[in-house]
Enzyme design. Structure first.
Site, mmCIF file in Angstrom:
data_model
loop_
_atom_site.group_PDB
_atom_site.id
_atom_site.type_symbol
_atom_site.label_atom_id
_atom_site.label_comp_id
_atom_site.label_asym_id
_atom_site.label_seq_id
_atom_site.Cartn_x
_atom_site.Cartn_y
_atom_site.Cartn_z
ATOM 1 N N ASN A 196 0.842 -1.187 0.000
ATOM 2 C CA ASN A 196 0.000 0.000 0.000
ATOM 3 C C ASN A 196 0.880 1.241 0.000
ATOM 4 O O ASN A 196 1.638 1.470 0.950
ATOM 5 C CB ASN A 196 -0.913 0.050 1.220
ATOM 6 C CG ASN A 196 -1.810 1.288 1.178
ATOM 7 O OD1 ASN A 196 -2.751 1.370 0.385
ATOM 8 N ND2 ASN A 196 -1.497 2.288 1.985
ATOM 9 N N GLU A 197 0.796 1.993 -1.048
ATOM 10 C CA GLU A 197 1.393 3.310 -1.147
ATOM 11 C C GLU A 197 2.853 3.423 -0.762
ATOM 12 O O GLU A 197 3.227 4.276 0.036
ATOM 13 C CB GLU A 197 0.580 4.296 -0.316
ATOM 14 C CG GLU A 197 -0.847 4.332 -0.752
ATOM 15 C CD GLU A 197 -1.660 5.389 -0.044
ATOM 16 O OE1 GLU A 197 -1.354 5.689 1.118
ATOM 17 O OE2 GLU A 197 -2.561 5.927 -0.682
ATOM 18 N N TRP B 153 -12.592 5.036 0.632
ATOM 19 C CA TRP B 153 -11.834 5.107 1.883
ATOM 20 C C TRP B 153 -12.640 5.926 2.852
ATOM 21 O O TRP B 153 -12.813 7.103 2.621
ATOM 22 C CB TRP B 153 -10.452 5.734 1.672
ATOM 23 C CG TRP B 153 -9.597 5.532 2.888
ATOM 24 C CD1 TRP B 153 -9.263 6.468 3.820
ATOM 25 C CD2 TRP B 153 -8.995 4.311 3.309
ATOM 26 N NE1 TRP B 153 -8.497 5.900 4.804
ATOM 27 C CE2 TRP B 153 -8.319 4.574 4.518
ATOM 28 C CE3 TRP B 153 -8.983 2.999 2.794
ATOM 29 C CZ2 TRP B 153 -7.621 3.593 5.218
ATOM 30 C CZ3 TRP B 153 -8.287 2.036 3.487
ATOM 31 C CH2 TRP B 153 -7.615 2.345 4.683
ATOM 32 N N ASN C 121 -5.050 5.023 -5.237
ATOM 33 C CA ASN C 121 -5.591 5.752 -4.084
ATOM 34 C C ASN C 121 -5.500 7.240 -4.446
ATOM 35 O O ASN C 121 -4.392 7.773 -4.588
ATOM 36 C CB ASN C 121 -4.751 5.492 -2.828
ATOM 37 C CG ASN C 121 -4.783 4.024 -2.401
ATOM 38 O OD1 ASN C 121 -5.502 3.219 -2.977
ATOM 39 N ND2 ASN C 121 -4.007 3.695 -1.390
ATOM 40 N N GLU D 184 -8.806 3.684 -2.950
ATOM 41 C CA GLU D 184 -9.062 4.716 -1.942
ATOM 42 C C GLU D 184 -9.530 5.983 -2.645
ATOM 43 O O GLU D 184 -8.949 6.390 -3.652
ATOM 44 C CB GLU D 184 -7.805 5.063 -1.119
ATOM 45 C CG GLU D 184 -7.416 4.021 -0.112
ATOM 46 C CD GLU D 184 -6.293 4.453 0.831
ATOM 47 O OE1 GLU D 184 -6.094 5.678 1.014
ATOM 48 O OE2 GLU D 184 -5.615 3.571 1.369
ATOM 49 N N TYR E 32 -7.101 11.346 -3.941
ATOM 50 C CA TYR E 32 -7.872 12.246 -3.079
ATOM 51 C C TYR E 32 -8.095 13.614 -3.713
ATOM 52 O O TYR E 32 -7.939 14.630 -3.049
ATOM 53 C CB TYR E 32 -7.188 12.361 -1.713
ATOM 54 C CG TYR E 32 -7.306 11.082 -0.914
ATOM 55 C CD1 TYR E 32 -8.421 10.859 -0.118
ATOM 56 C CD2 TYR E 32 -6.341 10.085 -1.001
ATOM 57 C CE1 TYR E 32 -8.563 9.681 0.599
ATOM 58 C CE2 TYR E 32 -6.479 8.904 -0.287
ATOM 59 C CZ TYR E 32 -7.593 8.708 0.511
ATOM 60 O OH TYR E 32 -7.741 7.531 1.215
ATOM 61 N N LYS F 59 -12.973 9.512 7.520
ATOM 62 C CA LYS F 59 -13.424 9.320 6.137
ATOM 63 C C LYS F 59 -14.449 8.205 6.001
ATOM 64 O O LYS F 59 -14.804 7.814 4.881
ATOM 65 C CB LYS F 59 -12.227 9.054 5.221
ATOM 66 C CG LYS F 59 -11.323 10.272 5.084
ATOM 67 C CD LYS F 59 -10.339 10.159 3.958
ATOM 68 C CE LYS F 59 -9.338 11.282 4.016
ATOM 69 N NZ LYS F 59 -8.433 11.208 5.198
ATOM 70 N N TYR G 42 -7.227 15.996 -0.304
ATOM 71 C CA TYR G 42 -5.859 16.488 -0.106
ATOM 72 C C TYR G 42 -5.442 17.425 -1.239
ATOM 73 O O TYR G 42 -4.551 18.248 -1.086
ATOM 74 C CB TYR G 42 -4.866 15.319 0.007
ATOM 75 C CG TYR G 42 -5.083 14.480 1.245
ATOM 76 C CD1 TYR G 42 -5.034 15.061 2.507
ATOM 77 C CD2 TYR G 42 -5.355 13.117 1.158
ATOM 78 C CE1 TYR G 42 -5.244 14.305 3.648
ATOM 79 C CE2 TYR G 42 -5.556 12.354 2.293
ATOM 80 C CZ TYR G 42 -5.504 12.964 3.536
ATOM 81 O OH TYR G 42 -5.718 12.207 4.670
HETATM 82 C C1 CKU Z 1 -5.668 7.594 3.898
HETATM 83 C C2 CKU Z 1 -1.032 8.849 0.882
HETATM 84 C C3 CKU Z 1 -2.413 8.477 1.144
HETATM 85 C C4 CKU Z 1 -2.548 7.473 2.260
HETATM 86 N N1 CKU Z 1 -3.854 6.800 2.371
HETATM 87 C C5 CKU Z 1 -3.626 5.645 3.204
HETATM 88 C C6 CKU Z 1 -4.623 5.416 4.304
HETATM 89 O O1 CKU Z 1 -4.108 4.524 5.260
HETATM 90 C C7 CKU Z 1 -4.994 6.727 4.942
HETATM 91 O O2 CKU Z 1 -5.854 6.532 6.037
HETATM 92 C C8 CKU Z 1 -4.736 7.839 2.767
HETATM 93 C C9 CKU Z 1 -6.133 8.930 4.499
HETATM 94 O O3 CKU Z 1 -7.281 9.010 4.932
HETATM 95 O O4 CKU Z 1 -5.349 9.853 4.525
#
Ligand code: CKU
Length: 608
Positions: free
Chosen positions: A426-427, A566, A481, A521, A483, A585, A487
């Site tokens: 993951n990421e 997510w 993933n 996500e 946002y 979230k 973000y």
């Molecule tokens: C989620 C870089 C983004 C990371 N992603 C992973 C997850 O575990 C986090 O909870 C984003 C967030 O809500 O920022």
């Protein structure tokens, strides 16, 4: 090889759950062994429920956030009738590392907090008597562990965990502990493949047996849901410890998404007519593969709808609870979902067994999270920060642990029809050739492990862009993933977010990868009680707008074959200026009530 099969009881196997109220002690100075705690914790103990995380029972901050060694203890009576059996303790998981002692003697242990392990206590056990079981646990993390993190020491000498990931570092004995009585000649493992031929199916089963016996015979029987025999085979041992055979099933009942059908498999191993071991399980007849931009389940395209989840609930932390799992499945089904990702670690085995029964699809993920040197990766990642993570000298050690987790996860979960794909990360920071080389080894190894050849993938964050990512080519389907609108360009900039999102997706499209894409996500922090007209970030109205914008983008691209939001529910994280009592979230609140956006998802997914 150590067996990870789920406990069953029958004429040759027995199990007893050891869950309940255990004794517990913190060991901040690491004096446990020196003071003989392995023989028993002594008087001054805390009563601690098993299974559960220890943190949220406490009313003081030091205990809740404790980092270091801590001990569990219980007594167990090992009955006389187990003498002559292989007697084991089985831990569903201990987070993150464990050393196990019986009557003071070390009998085993494990590194990695999310997968099961056994300790053979046949010799150490006192039969017909009470035995003292103690477990030393440690919850520290570093850059060689899965997940990755660090420990910092505060001025008063206390250790504090600094995770490189966005969930609370819950720890303890999180899943059931069993006392197992196993036969000496033991079915250690089995697997199966499925080939469909019109309405019929061929199920090819292999069983693996331990022990020195020769001249063994195996019988494998499949029964349908009415208990009627659907087919069987007999196989003789031919010098190896494995047996193999094929069962042809006419008009097979397929296991399908939200329409599960499970056959009961019984494997019997005998010698001269005497049954030495028997193992029963429930399996599904289904195929999974990728063709071009489609994910095919039983040769039909399937669109994934659902969630990234966590094992996380009030009070019990990451401890497994059937009632919580039940509520989660009910909420997921109500919202029209058909899939979840076990972000960011393999869940308790009960989740997969439950999903088999419900017809849910699972993307099963190893705990390879935090492979980026950042305490707020959720903020830093999207901004292209590069931390040379895969260039460090500790990487070979990390890779060894990563491979171990992949091996154990595949071994544990391969027989679940619900598991349709494996997520190997993951990421992580994917934009260097160091990352590419690292993951090439992981993927090459994983490709050898699954007889069902399920697709391999991993979740990529924003910096893993179509131009820069050096890892996506290893994946059979691409998981993103993203946002945009949270973000990136949130609130008043939502329209810009949409354009930026489309720009990125157009760039992926231009690469003509000819692979399915799944969003693993996307989401926005939302307070389950906050309403604002007009909308603002954190209010429920904004979560609605955010999701609607994302769906408009998804629907422009045929290669998008899934959307896992997510997160399913709000969950606990470390405290900090970006998290108000955790990550918000969730589409559901932490106590599993719908936020407003749940109705948007339901409307969309019920009709998709
Ligand atoms: C989620 C870089 C983004 C990371 N992603 C992973 C997850 O575990 C986090 O909870 C984003 C967030 O809500 O920022």
């Amino acid at each position: 090889m150590e067996s990870l099969l789920f406990p069953v009881s029958n004429r040759v196997r027995s199990f007893q759950k050891l869950d309940g109220l255990w004794n517990f002690k913190f060991d901040p100075k690491g004096v446990g062994e020196k003071e003989g705690w392995n023989k028993g914790l002594g008087g001054d103990v805390i009563k601690m429920p098993v299974p559960a995380s220890f943190s949220d029972f406490f009313t003081d901050r030091e205990s809740r956030d404790y980092c270091g060694d801590f001990w569990y203890e219980t007594t167990l009576f090992v009955p006389e009738y187990l003498k002559g059996k292989k007697v084991c303790l089985r831990f569903g998981s201990v987070t993150h590392r464990a050393v196990v002692y019986l009557n003071g003697k070390e009998v085993g242990g494990h590194v990695g907090g999310f997968l099961p392990f056994n300790c053979d206590i046949s010799d150490a056990a006192k039969y017909g008597e009470e035995n003292i079981l103690t477990v030393k646990v440690n919850n520290e993390l570093d850059e060689t562990t899965l997940p990755c993190g660090n420990v910092k020491t505060l001025k008063d000498g206390r250790k504090l965990i600094t995770p490189y990931f966005d969930f609370y570092n819950y720890s303890g004995i999180h899943r059931s502990v069993y006392l197992l009585g196993l036969p000496e000649t033991e079915i250690e493992d089995y697997d199966y493949t499925v080939a469909l031929d019109g309405a019929d199916a061929k199920v090819c089963v292999s069983a693996y047996v331990s022990g020195k016996d020769e001249g063994l015979e195996a019988e494998v029987i499949l029964e349908d849901e009415t208990g009627k025999e659907a087919g069987k085979f007999l196989a003789k041992q031919d010098g190896k410890s494995s047996f193999e055979g094929t069962i042809d099933i006419k008009n097979a009942h397929l296991w399908d998404v939200l329409k599960p059908y499970l056959y009961t498999i019984t494997i019997k191993v005998s010698k001269d007519g005497e049954v030495l071991d028997e193992y029963k399980d429930r399996i599904g007849i289904r195929t999974v593969r990728i063709e071009g931009e489609k994910l095919l389940l039983n040769e039909k395209p399937v669109y994934l709808k659902g969630y990234g989840k966590h094992e996380d609930f009030d009070v019990i932390g990451r401890g497994f609870s059937y009632p919580v799992a039940k509520r989660d499945f009910e909420c997921m089904k109500w919202s029209g979902a058909n899939c979840f990702r076990t972000s960011h670690y393999p869940y308790a085995e009960e989740w997969y067994r439950f999903a088999d029964e419900e017809g849910f699809l699972i993307i099963d993920e190893v705990p390879a999270v935090g492979m980026m040197r950042s305490l707020m990766n959720f903020v830093d990642a999207g901004r292209g920060k590069y931390t040379s993570f895969f260039e460090t000298e500790t990487v070979p050690e990390l890779q060894k642990n990563h491979l171990q987790a992949v091996h154990e996860m595949f071994r544990r979960d391969k027989n679940h029809p619900s598991v349709i794909a494996w997520s190997l990360f993951n990421e992580p920071e994917t934009i260097s050739e160091f990352a590419h080389n690292y993951f090439k080894v992981i993927f090459d190894e994983a490709r050898k492990l699954d007889v069902q050849n399920r697709p391999l993938t991993g979740a990529l964050e924003k910096t893993s862009s179509p131009e820069k990512c050096q890892v996506n080519e290893l994946c059979d389907f691409i998981c993103l993933n993203r946002y945009y609108g949270w973000y990136i360009s949130g609130g008043p900039e939502l329209q810009d977010a949409k354009e930026l999102f489309i720009e990125e997706m157009d760039a992926w499209k231009a690469k003509k990868l000819n692979k399915p894409f799944v969003f693993t996500e996307f989401g926005s922090d939302t307070l389950g009680y906050e309403h604002r007209l007009p909308s603002v970030m954190w209010a429920q109205e904004y979560q609605d707008e955010y999701y609607n914008m994302n769906f408009e983008v998804f629907d422009k691209y045929d290669f998008i074959q899934g959307e896992l939001t997510w997160n399913f529910a709000d969950f606990q994280t470390s405290e900090g200026i970006f998290r108000v009592g955790g990550n918000k979230k969730g589409v559901f609140t932490r106590n599993r009530q719908p936020k407003q956006a749940a109705y948007i998802l339901k409307r969309r997914w019920d009709s998709k």
